[in-house]
Design a protein around this motif. Structure first.
Motif, short mmCIF file in Angstrom:
data_model
loop_
_atom_site.label_atom_id
_atom_site.label_comp_id
_atom_site.label_asym_id
_atom_site.label_seq_id
_atom_site.Cartn_x
_atom_site.Cartn_y
_atom_site.Cartn_z
N LEU A 14 0.82 -1.23 -0.08
CA LEU A 14 -0.03 -0.03 0.08
C LEU A 14 0.77 1.28 -0.18
O LEU A 14 0.36 2.48 0.13
CB LEU A 14 -0.83 -0.05 1.24
N ASN A 15 2.38 1.13 -0.04
CA ASN A 15 3.14 2.15 -0.14
C ASN A 15 2.94 3.25 1.16
O ASN A 15 2.83 4.58 0.89
CB ASN A 15 2.97 2.93 -1.51
N LEU A 16 2.86 2.67 2.26
CA LEU A 16 2.57 3.43 3.56
C LEU A 16 4.14 3.74 4.10
O LEU A 16 4.91 2.96 4.05
CB LEU A 16 1.48 2.66 4.34
N GLN A 24 -4.90 6.66 6.91
CA GLN A 24 -4.00 6.84 5.99
C GLN A 24 -4.01 5.43 5.33
O GLN A 24 -4.05 5.39 4.10
CB GLN A 24 -2.57 6.98 6.46
N SER A 27 -7.38 5.27 3.32
CA SER A 27 -7.03 5.98 2.22
C SER A 27 -6.20 5.73 1.02
O SER A 27 -6.67 5.58 -0.30
CB SER A 27 -6.49 7.38 2.48
N ALA A 28 -4.79 4.81 1.33
CA ALA A 28 -4.15 4.49 0.41
C ALA A 28 -4.75 2.97 -0.38
O ALA A 28 -4.82 2.99 -1.44
CB ALA A 28 -3.05 3.91 1.14
N TYR A 29 -5.77 2.41 0.61
CA TYR A 29 -6.47 1.57 -0.03
C TYR A 29 -7.30 1.81 -1.04
O TYR A 29 -7.34 1.05 -1.85
CB TYR A 29 -7.15 0.39 1.16
N GLN A 31 -7.47 4.32 -2.85
CA GLN A 31 -6.92 5.00 -3.83
C GLN A 31 -6.36 3.89 -4.97
O GLN A 31 -6.68 3.75 -6.04
CB GLN A 31 -5.70 6.14 -3.67
N TYR A 61 -4.73 -4.81 2.73
CA TYR A 61 -5.76 -4.09 3.58
C TYR A 61 -6.54 -4.71 4.61
O TYR A 61 -6.34 -4.31 5.70
CB TYR A 61 -6.80 -3.42 2.71
#
Length: 92
Positions: A14-16, A24, A27-29, A31, A61
């Motif tokens: 998820l590039n977290l 966050q 939101s990443a999921y 997107q 996620y």
């Protein structure tokens, strides 16, 4: 793969950043799910690839959601202070 390694791998999918709030993560999921949804790839001939990425993003996620659900949060006011965000300050 143990649970912690799954969490780290999910974070990477998820590039977290190393520290992320659940907001966050969500939101990443959203997107990435929108970007890799199989219906979105149908227009450019990449249905199989989009489906594969969508499944990876969804699994990541789910792993992070399960991790956050079992994360203990102190309910004592003094101990809770360390988890609170600092108050917003007015910029001058």
């Amino acid at each position: 793969m143990d649970e912690w390694q799954q969490v780290l791998a999910a974070r990477k999918v998820l590039n977290l950043p190393e520290t992320a709030t659940f907001t966050q993560v969500k939101s990443a999921y959203r997107q990435m799910a929108k970007q890799f949804h199989p219906d979105q790839g149908a227009n450019n001939g990449k249905e199989y690839q989009a489906d594969r990425y969508f499944k990876q993003v969804t699994l990541a996620y789910q792993i992070l959601e399960r991790f956050w659900a079992h994360l203990p949060v102190p309910l004592h006011p003094e101990k809770l202070k360390q988890f609170s965000t600092p108050p917003l300050t007015k910029r001058t």
